[in-house]
Design a protein around this motif. Structure first.
Motif, mmCIF file in Angstrom:
data_model
loop_
_atom_site.group_PDB
_atom_site.id
_atom_site.type_symbol
_atom_site.label_atom_id
_atom_site.label_comp_id
_atom_site.label_asym_id
_atom_site.label_seq_id
_atom_site.Cartn_x
_atom_site.Cartn_y
_atom_site.Cartn_z
ATOM 1 N N HIS A 1 -13.325 34.988 -8.986
ATOM 2 C CA HIS A 1 -12.361 34.915 -9.732
ATOM 3 C C HIS A 1 -12.283 33.451 -10.675
ATOM 4 C CE1 HIS A 1 -9.513 38.215 -7.947
ATOM 5 N NE2 HIS A 1 -10.627 38.714 -8.844
ATOM 6 N N TRP A 2 -12.499 32.377 -9.885
ATOM 7 C CA TRP A 2 -12.486 31.034 -10.484
ATOM 8 C C TRP A 2 -13.689 31.240 -11.430
ATOM 9 C CZ3 TRP A 2 -15.758 27.085 -10.700
ATOM 10 C CH2 TRP A 2 -15.436 25.728 -11.379
ATOM 11 N N LEU A 3 -15.022 31.389 -10.849
ATOM 12 C CA LEU A 3 -16.107 31.492 -11.840
ATOM 13 C C LEU A 3 -15.782 32.074 -13.099
ATOM 14 C CD1 LEU A 3 -18.796 31.891 -9.051
ATOM 15 C CD2 LEU A 3 -18.280 29.985 -10.574
ATOM 16 N N ALA A 4 -15.234 33.368 -12.989
ATOM 17 C CA ALA A 4 -14.934 34.294 -14.307
ATOM 18 C C ALA A 4 -14.005 33.477 -15.279
ATOM 19 C CB ALA A 4 -14.275 35.303 -13.876
ATOM 20 N N GLU A 5 -12.808 32.701 -14.695
ATOM 21 C CA GLU A 5 -11.957 31.935 -15.649
ATOM 22 C C GLU A 5 -12.755 30.715 -16.441
ATOM 23 O OE1 GLU A 5 -9.087 30.447 -12.725
ATOM 24 O OE2 GLU A 5 -8.111 32.619 -12.530
ATOM 25 N N GLN A 6 -13.802 30.378 -15.625
ATOM 26 C CA GLN A 6 -14.459 29.362 -16.413
ATOM 27 C C GLN A 6 -15.544 29.807 -17.527
ATOM 28 O OE1 GLN A 6 -13.538 26.230 -15.203
ATOM 29 N NE2 GLN A 6 -12.393 27.523 -13.859
ATOM 30 N N LYS A 7 -15.430 31.072 -17.808
ATOM 31 C CA LYS A 7 -16.323 31.517 -18.893
ATOM 32 C C LYS A 7 -17.645 31.467 -18.562
ATOM 33 C CE LYS A 7 -12.047 32.805 -20.861
ATOM 34 N NZ LYS A 7 -11.743 34.142 -20.506
ATOM 35 N N ILE A 8 -18.221 31.256 -17.692
ATOM 36 C CA ILE A 8 -19.384 31.283 -17.329
ATOM 37 C C ILE A 8 -20.096 32.563 -17.398
ATOM 38 C CG2 ILE A 8 -21.128 30.663 -15.329
ATOM 39 C CD1 ILE A 8 -18.947 28.886 -13.954
ATOM 40 N N ASP A 9 -21.434 32.738 -18.058
ATOM 41 C CA ASP A 9 -22.029 33.896 -18.036
ATOM 42 C C ASP A 9 -22.489 34.302 -16.776
ATOM 43 O OD1 ASP A 9 -25.183 33.644 -17.210
ATOM 44 O OD2 ASP A 9 -24.390 31.650 -18.048
ATOM 45 N N LYS A 10 -22.383 36.022 -16.934
ATOM 46 C CA LYS A 10 -22.408 36.877 -15.801
ATOM 47 C C LYS A 10 -23.392 36.789 -14.971
ATOM 48 C CE LYS A 10 -19.568 40.614 -17.577
ATOM 49 N NZ LYS A 10 -19.313 42.131 -18.115
ATOM 50 N N ARG A 11 -24.677 36.321 -15.419
ATOM 51 C CA ARG A 11 -25.953 36.180 -14.844
ATOM 52 C C ARG A 11 -25.819 34.782 -13.804
ATOM 53 N NH1 ARG A 11 -32.011 35.188 -17.292
ATOM 54 N NH2 ARG A 11 -33.043 34.712 -15.301
ATOM 55 N N THR A 12 -25.319 33.756 -14.419
ATOM 56 C CA THR A 12 -25.103 32.577 -13.461
ATOM 57 C C THR A 12 -24.246 33.039 -12.270
ATOM 58 O OG1 THR A 12 -25.632 31.259 -15.386
ATOM 59 C CG2 THR A 12 -24.411 30.077 -13.656
ATOM 60 N N ILE A 13 -22.837 33.595 -13.065
ATOM 61 C CA ILE A 13 -21.941 34.129 -11.850
ATOM 62 C C ILE A 13 -22.737 34.739 -10.816
ATOM 63 C CG2 ILE A 13 -20.101 35.275 -11.400
ATOM 64 C CD1 ILE A 13 -18.907 34.463 -13.896
ATOM 65 N N GLY A 14 -23.585 35.708 -11.104
ATOM 66 C CA GLY A 14 -24.380 36.549 -10.112
ATOM 67 C C GLY A 14 -25.152 35.633 -9.021
ATOM 68 N N GLU A 15 -25.762 34.797 -9.586
ATOM 69 C CA GLU A 15 -26.850 33.962 -8.918
ATOM 70 C C GLU A 15 -25.919 33.066 -8.032
ATOM 71 O OE1 GLU A 15 -28.983 31.484 -11.832
ATOM 72 O OE2 GLU A 15 -30.140 32.830 -12.647
ATOM 73 N N ILE A 16 -24.755 32.402 -8.427
ATOM 74 C CA ILE A 16 -24.029 31.679 -7.357
ATOM 75 C C ILE A 16 -23.454 32.551 -6.258
ATOM 76 C CG2 ILE A 16 -21.821 30.295 -7.501
ATOM 77 C CD1 ILE A 16 -22.628 29.088 -10.353
ATOM 78 N N MET A 17 -22.869 33.685 -6.533
ATOM 79 C CA MET A 17 -22.383 34.342 -5.919
ATOM 80 C C MET A 17 -23.268 34.971 -4.536
ATOM 81 S SD MET A 17 -19.235 34.443 -6.432
ATOM 82 C CE MET A 17 -18.568 35.499 -5.046
ATOM 83 N N THR A 18 -24.612 35.231 -5.104
ATOM 84 C CA THR A 18 -25.619 35.695 -4.490
ATOM 85 C C THR A 18 -25.834 34.617 -3.145
ATOM 86 O OG1 THR A 18 -26.530 37.267 -5.906
ATOM 87 C CG2 THR A 18 -28.012 36.450 -3.922
ATOM 88 N N ILE A 19 -25.997 33.167 -3.931
ATOM 89 C CA ILE A 19 -26.159 32.146 -2.813
ATOM 90 C C ILE A 19 -25.149 31.989 -1.944
ATOM 91 C CG2 ILE A 19 -26.385 29.475 -2.779
ATOM 92 C CD1 ILE A 19 -27.861 29.932 -5.883
ATOM 93 N N ILE A 20 -23.931 31.892 -2.300
ATOM 94 C CA ILE A 20 -22.826 31.369 -1.463
ATOM 95 C C ILE A 20 -22.554 32.653 -0.378
ATOM 96 C CG2 ILE A 20 -20.185 31.566 -1.499
ATOM 97 C CD1 ILE A 20 -20.365 29.871 -4.156
ATOM 98 N N SER A 21 -22.916 33.966 -0.673
ATOM 99 C CA SER A 21 -22.610 35.301 0.112
ATOM 100 C C SER A 21 -23.647 35.236 1.159
ATOM 101 C CB SER A 21 -22.377 36.344 -0.769
ATOM 102 O OG SER A 21 -23.584 36.438 -1.322
ATOM 103 N N THR A 22 -24.804 34.658 0.877
ATOM 104 C CA THR A 22 -26.002 34.962 1.899
ATOM 105 C C THR A 22 -26.733 33.766 2.506
ATOM 106 O OG1 THR A 22 -27.480 34.572 0.086
ATOM 107 C CG2 THR A 22 -26.520 36.760 0.733
ATOM 108 N N MET A 23 -25.865 32.424 2.222
ATOM 109 C CA MET A 23 -26.533 31.124 2.734
ATOM 110 C C MET A 23 -26.014 30.771 4.292
ATOM 111 S SD MET A 23 -24.239 28.247 0.603
ATOM 112 C CE MET A 23 -24.813 26.809 1.565
ATOM 113 N N SER A 24 -24.906 31.569 4.684
ATOM 114 C CA SER A 24 -24.514 30.850 5.967
ATOM 115 C C SER A 24 -25.460 31.253 7.155
ATOM 116 C CB SER A 24 -23.225 31.793 6.256
ATOM 117 O OG SER A 24 -23.360 33.092 6.428
#
Length: 216
Positions: free
Chosen positions: A79-102
């Motif tokens: 939700h925060w990333l979407a509020e920043q108007k970041i493009d969907k591809r970059t949001i997808g990259e960041i979310m993939t990193i965060i969700s799988t890095m632990s």
């Protein structure tokens, strides 16, 4: 359209607000150390600096240890990333990193992108060395766990079990990290930190046994 600098500054404020009261070792200063390591590694590996830095800033906002669930934490970040108007591809990259890095007991699959490898390495490096030792005892104290219990075998317990001790955490995670790092530069940084932990454990056991001998 917000510039990358504005987004990163907004991320700082967001993360400080979310983690300002953290006492588990996942506070703002942990984020800042991971951020700096991620930027350093990204430059060496020619990775996307913006994706690496922003992912490093946001990675613990979604941590399941600090939210009702992993899903709730990830939704907050998305939700925060979407509020920043970041493009969907970059949001997808960041979310993939965060969700799988632990670490998750070392069972997560390998990171697919160099940005994911960089951010994961940066986070894992902060679990090593003197700071890694300090964070281990902060976290186990926060959870109310014991320092050490040489008479118990914890191997049958789930990775997230709260019945384990601070010293056992070295064996279930910290001493495994060096071999699991993705980038050569991170492995170089890890070498001294890993050795320091081995020296610490040797000294710890020396003092533990000496105390036992004095009680006899």
């Amino acid at each position: 359209m917000k510039t990358k600098e504005v987004i990163l500054k907004s991320a700082e404020q967001f993360v400080k607000q979310e983690l300002d009261s953290d006492r588990s070792g996942h506070d703002w200063w942990h984020i800042q150390r991971v951020r700096r390591l991620a930027v350093e590694l990204a430059r060496v590996e020619n990775a996307n600096l913006f994706v690496c830095e922003l992912s490093a800033l946001l990675h613990d906002v979604a941590d399941e240890k600090l939210n009702e669930s992993k899903e709730a934490g990830l939704l907050k970040v998305q939700h925060w990333l979407a509020e920043q108007k970041i493009d969907k591809r970059t949001i997808g990259e960041i979310m993939t990193i965060i969700s799988t890095m632990s670490f998750n007991g070392g069972s997560n699959p390998s990171m697919e992108t160099i940005e994911g490898k960089v951010v994961q390495d940066a986070d894992r490096l902060d679990a090593l060395g003197a700071i890694g030792i300090a964070r281990t005892f902060i976290y186990t104290g926060w959870k109310g766990q014991l320092l050490h219990d040489p008479e118990r075998d914890f191997r049958h317990l789930d990775y997230r079990s709260e019945e384990k001790t601070a010293i056992y955490h070295f064996y279930e995670k910290l001493l495994k990290i060096k071999a699991l790092l993705n980038t050569e530069y991170a492995k170089q940084i890890a070498e001294n930190r890993h050795q320091f932990m081995e020296i610490f454990l040797e000294q710890f056991y020396n003092e533990w046994e000496l105390r036992d001998n004095m009680e006899e």
